[in-house]
Design a protein around this motif. Structure first.
Motif, mmCIF file in Angstrom:
data_model
loop_
_atom_site.group_PDB
_atom_site.id
_atom_site.type_symbol
_atom_site.label_atom_id
_atom_site.label_comp_id
_atom_site.label_asym_id
_atom_site.label_seq_id
_atom_site.Cartn_x
_atom_site.Cartn_y
_atom_site.Cartn_z
ATOM 1 N N LEU A 183 18.296 -39.991 -16.000
ATOM 2 C CA LEU A 183 17.397 -39.481 -15.332
ATOM 3 C C LEU A 183 17.264 -39.691 -13.894
ATOM 4 C CD1 LEU A 183 14.450 -38.924 -18.189
ATOM 5 C CD2 LEU A 183 16.402 -37.293 -17.536
ATOM 6 N N ALA A 184 17.527 -41.057 -13.587
ATOM 7 C CA ALA A 184 17.323 -41.617 -12.170
ATOM 8 C C ALA A 184 18.728 -41.251 -11.321
ATOM 9 C CB ALA A 184 17.434 -43.293 -12.343
ATOM 10 N N ILE A 185 19.789 -40.470 -11.874
ATOM 11 C CA ILE A 185 20.754 -39.967 -10.787
ATOM 12 C C ILE A 185 20.082 -39.133 -9.959
ATOM 13 C CG2 ILE A 185 23.000 -38.947 -11.037
ATOM 14 C CD1 ILE A 185 23.416 -39.951 -13.905
ATOM 15 N N THR A 186 20.611 -39.324 -8.725
ATOM 16 C CA THR A 186 20.022 -38.546 -7.466
ATOM 17 C C THR A 186 21.311 -37.527 -6.919
ATOM 18 O OG1 THR A 186 20.620 -40.253 -6.062
ATOM 19 C CG2 THR A 186 18.395 -39.964 -6.763
ATOM 20 N N ASP B 177 23.635 -40.011 1.675
ATOM 21 C CA ASP B 177 21.977 -40.596 2.147
ATOM 22 C C ASP B 177 21.439 -41.569 1.161
ATOM 23 O OD1 ASP B 177 21.655 -38.440 0.276
ATOM 24 O OD2 ASP B 177 20.508 -37.240 1.698
ATOM 25 N N ASP B 178 21.891 -41.453 0.035
ATOM 26 C CA ASP B 178 21.289 -42.066 -1.043
ATOM 27 C C ASP B 178 22.012 -43.370 -1.633
ATOM 28 O OD1 ASP B 178 23.457 -40.588 -2.298
ATOM 29 O OD2 ASP B 178 22.276 -39.796 -3.629
ATOM 30 N N GLY C 56 27.079 -47.265 2.481
ATOM 31 C CA GLY C 56 28.434 -47.409 2.610
ATOM 32 C C GLY C 56 29.345 -46.086 2.707
ATOM 33 N N ALA C 57 30.533 -46.410 3.069
ATOM 34 C CA ALA C 57 31.476 -45.051 3.145
ATOM 35 C C ALA C 57 32.375 -45.099 2.116
ATOM 36 C CB ALA C 57 32.214 -44.956 4.473
ATOM 37 N N TRP C 58 32.534 -44.183 0.994
ATOM 38 C CA TRP C 58 33.343 -44.373 -0.143
ATOM 39 C C TRP C 58 34.501 -43.247 -0.121
ATOM 40 C CZ3 TRP C 58 31.379 -47.245 -4.064
ATOM 41 C CH2 TRP C 58 30.105 -47.829 -3.754
ATOM 42 N N SER C 59 35.576 -43.965 -0.606
ATOM 43 C CA SER C 59 36.905 -43.436 -0.565
ATOM 44 C C SER C 59 37.671 -43.793 -1.728
ATOM 45 C CB SER C 59 37.697 -43.402 0.464
ATOM 46 O OG SER C 59 37.985 -44.696 0.702
ATOM 47 N N ILE D 139 30.954 -41.427 -7.938
ATOM 48 C CA ILE D 139 30.117 -42.206 -7.767
ATOM 49 C C ILE D 139 28.606 -41.719 -8.102
ATOM 50 C CG2 ILE D 139 30.885 -44.174 -6.187
ATOM 51 C CD1 ILE D 139 29.213 -42.895 -3.911
ATOM 52 N N ARG D 140 27.810 -42.073 -8.684
ATOM 53 C CA ARG D 140 26.467 -41.442 -9.005
ATOM 54 C C ARG D 140 25.284 -42.625 -8.800
ATOM 55 N NH1 ARG D 140 27.497 -38.263 -14.645
ATOM 56 N NH2 ARG D 140 28.349 -40.366 -15.503
ATOM 57 N N PRO D 141 24.611 -42.533 -7.478
ATOM 58 C CA PRO D 141 23.552 -43.171 -7.106
ATOM 59 C C PRO D 141 22.291 -42.970 -8.415
ATOM 60 C CG PRO D 141 24.357 -42.255 -5.272
ATOM 61 C CD PRO D 141 24.954 -41.538 -6.456
#
Length: 262
Positions: free
Chosen positions: A29-32, A45-46, A49-52, A110-112
């Protein structure tokens, strides 16, 4: 205390624990957001870093002043998480939030997860059918000779999951015998079932229902307790990749037990 009272109390204790886990600070439920990584580094924005992703797996490049906590150690600059196995994942922390680094359906994601996410903050629990011992149905597990790779769809269009089906659970409801294809459960020897029934899309979530079944005894006997059927994350968030049930797991009866629509 009667058998029914004990059954109801046991169910209530189980469901309370299930709700606590669901509403935990870094639960689903916390996944933005859910981010589908490519070889081109991208910032969001959440999460810092830069992800790849590429041949060496998932990589993050952290700007000056940015950091993540990985396995208890603060990392800065460029960090490789390596190749993540399908349905595997690791977690990194930043502030009071975390980011899940994972692979789903062959895609690196990825899931913040932020504890102040409005979906989590506003969660008030999930209604369920009143527990009824009649829906704790005796069944029999018939194992396959060898596990069968089984492709199922996903709530994400175009995404597929492959699970090892280990057998079928046979049981009787409404005077007829039914069967459900079973996958390995989380506990050793246990089973996991995904299904829909005639309540799906009406009083229960349309896409899928999830049920854990304790390990069979030596004769293959199990209890299929539909009172403990639960919703998967996709019932609450668009940032999920939940699997759909196998084609054969569509029951022609209304299973009026377990969790209802959120």
């Amino acid at each position: 205390m009667t058998v029914t009272d004990t059954f109801t109390q046991d169910w209530a204790t189980w469901h309370e624990e299930h709700e606590k886990k669901r509403a935990s600070a870094h639960g689903f439920l916390a996944i933005t957001s859910i981010r589908w990584l490519t070889e081109e580094p991208e910032t969001y924005d959440d999460v810092p870093g830069a992800w790849s992703t590429g041949p060496e797996g998932i990589v993050v490049s952290l700007a000056p002043g940015e950091s993540l906590i990985v396995d208890g150690v603060e990392v800065t600059g460029r960090h490789s998480f390596g190749v993540i196995d399908e349905r595997g994942g690791v977690t990194a922390a930043f502030g009071d939030a975390v980011v899940e680094i994972a692979k789903r359906g062959g895609n690196d994601i990825i899931r913040p997860r932020h504890p102040d996410n409005p979906v989590l903050v506003g969660y008030r629990g999930t209604e369920a059918y009143a527990p009824d011992p009649r829906w704790a149905v005796p069944g029999r597990f018939v194992a396959y000779d060898t596990p069968v790779p089984t492709t199922v769809g996903s709530v994400v269009d175009g995404l597929e999951h492959v699970y090892e089906a280990v057998g079928e659970i046979e049981f009787e409801v409404g005077g007829a015998v039914h069967s459900l294809i079973a996958f390995p459960g989380f506990a050793p020897g246990s089973l996991h079932v995904l299904f829909v029934d005639q309540t799906s899309g009406r009083t229960t979530y349309a896409a899928n229902r999830s049920l854990s079944v304790d390990a069979p005894d030596l004769d293959g006997n199990v209890i299929v307790d539909f009172n403990r059927a639960t919703n998967l994350p996709c019932a609450y968030t668009d940032h999920a990749t939940c699997p759909l049930p196998p084609a054969g797991n569509r029951l022609p009866v209304a299973v009026e037990a377990g969790e209802k629509l959120p």
